[in-house]
Design a protein around this motif. Structure first.
Motif, short mmCIF file in Angstrom:
data_model
loop_
_atom_site.label_atom_id
_atom_site.label_comp_id
_atom_site.label_asym_id
_atom_site.label_seq_id
_atom_site.Cartn_x
_atom_site.Cartn_y
_atom_site.Cartn_z
N PRO A 257 1.04 2.59 -4.36
CA PRO A 257 0.07 4.19 -4.92
C PRO A 257 -0.25 3.36 -6.19
O PRO A 257 -2.21 3.57 -6.72
CB PRO A 257 0.54 4.74 -5.80
CG PRO A 257 2.21 4.62 -5.71
CD PRO A 257 2.19 2.72 -4.98
N PHE A 258 0.06 1.99 -6.92
CA PHE A 258 -1.52 1.76 -7.92
C PHE A 258 -1.72 0.05 -7.94
O PHE A 258 -3.12 0.18 -8.66
CB PHE A 258 -1.02 1.35 -9.63
CG PHE A 258 0.32 2.69 -9.17
CD1 PHE A 258 -0.41 3.74 -9.67
CD2 PHE A 258 1.92 2.34 -9.26
CE1 PHE A 258 1.33 5.26 -9.93
CE2 PHE A 258 3.11 3.28 -9.53
CZ PHE A 258 2.15 4.94 -10.24
N ALA A 259 -1.76 -0.12 -6.32
CA ALA A 259 -2.37 -1.33 -6.56
C ALA A 259 -4.27 -0.81 -5.18
O ALA A 259 -3.94 0.30 -5.07
CB ALA A 259 -1.24 -1.67 -4.81
N LEU A 260 -4.41 -2.16 -5.89
CA LEU A 260 -6.15 -2.38 -5.61
C LEU A 260 -5.91 -2.66 -4.17
O LEU A 260 -5.62 -3.12 -3.05
CB LEU A 260 -7.20 -3.56 -5.54
CG LEU A 260 -7.84 -3.33 -5.12
CD1 LEU A 260 -9.21 -2.21 -5.79
CD2 LEU A 260 -8.96 -4.49 -5.41
N ASP A 261 -6.38 -1.46 -3.13
CA ASP A 261 -6.57 -1.13 -1.66
C ASP A 261 -7.21 -2.35 -0.66
O ASP A 261 -7.97 -2.94 -1.32
CB ASP A 261 -7.40 -0.31 -0.94
CG ASP A 261 -7.12 0.96 -1.59
OD1 ASP A 261 -5.25 1.44 -2.22
OD2 ASP A 261 -7.95 2.10 -0.81
#
Length: 338
Positions: A257-261
């Motif tokens: 949820p906190f990573a760059l897509d």
């Protein structure tokens, strides 16, 4: 230099990895970005990195960058102990500031920043929690309502990676290292974001690394009254991050949820716990770009930033409550009205 009033010129304090790999590329995509200038502890380092990134290099040190009259906004990704002093220095130089999290290491530090910022009400300061500018969070809340899942009763959020490099700033206690400051703050902040209220009490425990004297793992339980949130973060466990939400009539999960897509992502919906999960596609979003655009829009339209220093203060209270709970081995009350 001819100034475009619809664009902002940015100054980058240091060649930090997050600046090089995430924020500068996002700035280069924004329609509201003018020039980008990097400063480093040595002009030679800034010149090398600026050449690689196709941006400008500051001819001097950090102070030279702050004094540049053509720069409107400073991005501060320096080590944690320099967030407050360099953000105040940027404000005193007449610059707006986007500062990496955690914006401060204590409530006392944050109070110093708040007092300084009040002297410059025309300048914007925001803590850079990029993930909350992603549209997935509103999609998730809308999904809970649309699918009639009922109230959120419990959440668990986990964020871990493995790093025992003694030269890494995250393993240096005297400059604000440790899991809680680095990634635990994400766990604390997202719980407030989704539940849209302040917690009542908190219980936490930390494992302290004997070599680095930083918390290598922090875990806890946050009581929001009608809902509870458990969390764990670690700088010495296998890398991973996820968020699970349990409602009255369904369960949801988001991985990374906190990573760059890297492309479209998914929300997994378990309706009444039944398998297989329903997969809800979330369109690609560069939340670093969304953060920059939201911050830039506030500056250009003279509007309040999406998340002000009052929000940073609420997160800082939770960070300190975690530390206090570990030290006392007891619940810490956060709301005097319970």
């Amino acid at each position: 230099m001819q100034k475009d009033n619809n664009k902002l010129n940015w100054g980058i304090l240091s060649s930090a990895k997050i600046a090089r790999q995430k924020v500068i590329p996002a700035l280069q995509k924004s329609d509201m970005t003018g020039t980008i200038t990097m400063a480093s502890r040595t002009p030679e380092s800034a010149l090398q990195w600026a050449s690689d990134l196709n941006i400008r290099a500051c001819s001097g040190d950090y102070q030279t960058l702050l004094e540049d009259p053509d720069i409107d906004v400073i991005y501060n990704p320096l080590p944690n102990h320099l967030h407050v002093p360099m953000t105040i220095a940027a404000l005193e130089a007449g610059k707006h500031v986007l500062c990496e999290k955690p914006i401060a290491l204590s409530s006392q530090q944050l109070a110093e920043l708040t007092i300084a910022a009040a002297k410059y009400p025309h300048l914007c300061v925001m803590e850079a929690f990029m993930y909350r500018h992603h549209p997935r969070w509103q999609m998730l809340l809308d999904l809970i309502e649309r699918e009639n899942l009922g109230e959120i009763g419990f959440m668990h959020v986990s964020f871990t990676y493995f790093n025992r490099d003694p030269g890494n700033v995250r393993n240096q206690a005297d400059i604000g290292g440790g899991a809680l400051y680095d990634i635990g703050c994400y766990c604390l902040a997202v719980s407030r974001l989704l539940l849209a209220r302040e917690p009542q009490r908190l219980l936490a425990s930390q494992q302290i690394d004997a070599d680095f004297n930083i918390d290598k793992m922090t875990s806890g339980l946050i009581d929001f009254g009608a809902a509870q949130v458990s969390f764990n973060c670690s700088t010495q466990l296998a890398a991973g991050q996820y968020l699970e939400i349990q409602c009255e009539r369904g369960r949801l999960r988001i991985d990374d949820p906190f990573a760059l897509d890297s492309g479209d992502t998914e929300i997994l919906l378990y309706d009444n716990g039944q398998l297989p999960a329903k997969k809800i596609s979330v369109p690609y979003n560069d939340h670093y770009l969304s953060q920059i655009d939201d911050f830039s829009q506030a500056i250009l339209t003279a509007q309040p930033v999406p998340y002000g220093l009052d929000d940073a203060e609420a997160i800082m209270r939770l960070i300190e409550a975690v530390q206090q709970s570990h030290a006392t081995q007891a619940w810490v009350q956060l709301n005097d009205n319970i």
